[in-house]
Design an enzyme around this catalytic site. Sequence first.
Site, PDB file in Angstrom:
ATOM      1  N   HIS A 276      31.457  52.485  76.446  1.00  0.00           N
ATOM      2  CA  HIS A 276      32.641  51.542  75.896  1.00  0.00           C
ATOM      3  C   HIS A 276      33.398  50.666  76.448  1.00  0.00           C
ATOM      4  O   HIS A 276      34.559  50.706  76.445  1.00  0.00           O
ATOM      5  CB  HIS A 276      33.202  52.549  74.724  1.00  0.00           C
TER       6      HIS A 276
ATOM      7  N   ASP B 264      28.967  54.881  69.734  1.00  0.00           N
ATOM      8  CA  ASP B 264      30.251  55.409  69.817  1.00  0.00           C
ATOM      9  C   ASP B 264      30.460  56.079  68.459  1.00  0.00           C
ATOM     10  O   ASP B 264      31.776  56.186  68.032  1.00  0.00           O
ATOM     11  CB  ASP B 264      31.386  55.119  70.628  1.00  0.00           C
TER      12      ASP B 264
ATOM     13  N   HIS C 220      28.126  60.811  68.717  1.00  0.00           N
ATOM     14  CA  HIS C 220      28.810  62.226  68.692  1.00  0.00           C
ATOM     15  C   HIS C 220      28.331  62.914  67.455  1.00  0.00           C
ATOM     16  O   HIS C 220      28.628  62.524  66.242  1.00  0.00           O
ATOM     17  CB  HIS C 220      30.371  61.944  68.713  1.00  0.00           C
ATOM     18  N   LEU C 221      27.467  63.784  67.474  1.00  0.00           N
ATOM     19  CA  LEU C 221      27.352  64.621  66.622  1.00  0.00           C
ATOM     20  C   LEU C 221      28.077  65.766  66.768  1.00  0.00           C
ATOM     21  O   LEU C 221      28.722  66.089  67.717  1.00  0.00           O
ATOM     22  CB  LEU C 221      25.852  65.186  66.779  1.00  0.00           C
TER      23      LEU C 221
ATOM     24  N   HIS D 227      25.277  56.700  73.052  1.00  0.00           N
ATOM     25  CA  HIS D 227      26.534  57.143  72.867  1.00  0.00           C
ATOM     26  C   HIS D 227      26.767  57.753  71.263  1.00  0.00           C
ATOM     27  O   HIS D 227      27.311  56.817  70.693  1.00  0.00           O
ATOM     28  CB  HIS D 227      27.738  56.257  73.242  1.00  0.00           C
TER      29      HIS D 227
ATOM     30  N   PRO E 291      40.965  59.511  67.230  1.00  0.00           N
ATOM     31  CA  PRO E 291      40.498  58.418  67.311  1.00  0.00           C
ATOM     32  C   PRO E 291      38.941  58.484  67.072  1.00  0.00           C
ATOM     33  O   PRO E 291      38.363  59.364  67.339  1.00  0.00           O
ATOM     34  CB  PRO E 291      40.791  58.059  68.916  1.00  0.00           C
TER      35      PRO E 291
ATOM     36  N   ASN F 290      31.090  66.452  73.753  1.00  0.00           N
ATOM     37  CA  ASN F 290      32.371  67.189  73.446  1.00  0.00           C
ATOM     38  C   ASN F 290      32.250  67.867  72.034  1.00  0.00           C
ATOM     39  O   ASN F 290      33.092  67.439  71.131  1.00  0.00           O
ATOM     40  CB  ASN F 290      33.587  65.844  73.402  1.00  0.00           C
TER      41      ASN F 290
HETATM   42  N1  LIG Z   1      35.795  57.102  70.612  1.00  0.00           N
HETATM   43  C1  LIG Z   1      36.543  57.809  70.101  1.00  0.00           C
HETATM   44  O1  LIG Z   1      37.730  57.312  69.760  1.00  0.00           O
HETATM   45  N2  LIG Z   1      36.239  58.975  70.138  1.00  0.00           N
HETATM   46  C2  LIG Z   1      35.427  59.844  70.336  1.00  0.00           C
HETATM   47  C3  LIG Z   1      35.263  60.359  71.795  1.00  0.00           C
HETATM   48  C4  LIG Z   1      34.901  59.028  72.761  1.00  0.00           C
HETATM   49  O2  LIG Z   1      34.172  58.555  72.531  1.00  0.00           O
HETATM   50  O3  LIG Z   1      36.072  58.640  73.701  1.00  0.00           O
HETATM   51  C5  LIG Z   1      35.050  61.240  69.631  1.00  0.00           C
HETATM   52  O4  LIG Z   1      34.632  62.151  70.111  1.00  0.00           O
HETATM   53  O5  LIG Z   1      35.615  61.186  68.443  1.00  0.00           O
HETATM   54 ZN   LIG Z   2      34.921  57.849  75.149  1.00  0.00          ZN
END
Ligand SMILES: NC(=O)N[C@@H](CC(=O)O)C(=O)O
Ligand SMILES: [Zn+2]
Length: 432
Positions: A233, A306, A61-62, A59, A324, A93
């Site tokens: 998560h 995450d 996010h790039l 998990h 977030p 995303n």
């Molecule tokens: N975890 C988060 O608070 N944010 C994540 C999205 C996600 O993992 O739900 C994001 O892309 O910023």
């Molecule tokens: Zn998430």
Amino acid sequence: MNVNSWLIQNASIVGRETADIAIENGVVTEVGTGLTAPEGARVLDATGLIALPGLVDLHTHLREPGREDAETVESGSRAAALGGYTAVCAMANTSPVADTAGVVEQVWRLGRDAGLVDVQPIGAVTVGLKGEHMAELGAMADSAANVRIFSDDGFCVADPKMMRRALEYVKAFDGVIAQHAEEPALTAGAQMHEGEFSSQLGLAGWPAVAEEAIIARDCLLTGHVGSRLHVCHVSTAGSVEILRWAKSKGWRVTAEVCPHHLLLTDERATTYDPVNKVNPPLRTDTDIEALRAGLAEGVIDVVATDHAPHSSEDKDCEWAAARPGMLGLQTALSIVVKTMVEPGLLDWDGVAERMSRRPARIAGLDGHGLDPAPGVPANLTLIDPAASWTVVPNELASLSRNTPYAQMTFPATVRATFLRGEATVLEGKAQK
Ligand SMILES: NC(=O)N[C@@H](CC(=O)O)C(=O)O
Ligand SMILES: [Zn+2]
């Protein structure tokens, strides 16, 4: 000299016996004592270090394509390598959303070109993450990116009919749906965990039941259609109980917990510093205790970061306006050592299991999550368990600075990381 050939001397193999690891052309050729260096190999003294199979993150996010100011595939890959990772699964995303073969192939190529970790794209479940129309899952699976994990993460696949169809669809290629479990009707406007502190602060709450209701529903759906569910998560004690029950039924359900949910509580919101704002939100001490126990027991299968970089424009603002998410790749291993290894809940083999072997298996990443042994690709990380370090946000490799751990001191450092025998990190420094 062959850059992919090494003799790593005196490493403790996954916290067990001390041995040398010989690597030739990116592949482990021998593990044993008193080995001689393969021809043209470099020698690394690993006395006191622990060799783990390279970590695998389910998990990450790039932010490329779309928000290259917050993170690129390359900067995120560098943070990953420095954190001991050799493979990361990149969430969908982005902007555009990774909901077509074209976008997942683009991310996959960017990862290959950066060459620091294997970047495995995750495909969106629905077009534009909107929950209305299923994305072309088959085309993404058949693409060069070979997608097996699908997720609308950031959003929940809230429509149970859509969730059921997606679970059925991915059975054809043994895919898995990774769910961001959040019943949107229960979290509208939510700013933090619903509890004592949200009442005190007057912030709208994100109740535990919003997560638990979706997890229960999706476990039932998965059991019903005989497919694979992965829960992203997990953050509440109730979720751990539901997962324990679903696993007892023999359903194919796996789950992840994030380092921040093992360490930080909702009390952090009293600082009003948005660096502590994340989805799902930081919860309570009771939840932390249940999550640690669930991870030790194996009800929660893996630790996932995450890693969610956000630019200062999206974070240096008031709490309600902030996005977030928090950085995670460079701090994950240390937090697992602090919260699980030091209290005796996991040994190093348990760390390898939850941060490398199981995530590699869930993602179907061949060549990752394998202990050093002859014939295995040399995807490895060397950890100094006796060292400690202090988090300095400006020194992190991410293009973003949203770490909640600034100035905190943690145990264990990553000394070296090898991707197919190539050192991506040496002496704690990224090599490219
Ligand atoms: N975890 C988060 O608070 N944010 C994540 C999205 C996600 O993992 O739900 C994001 O892309 O910023
Ligand atoms: Zn998430």
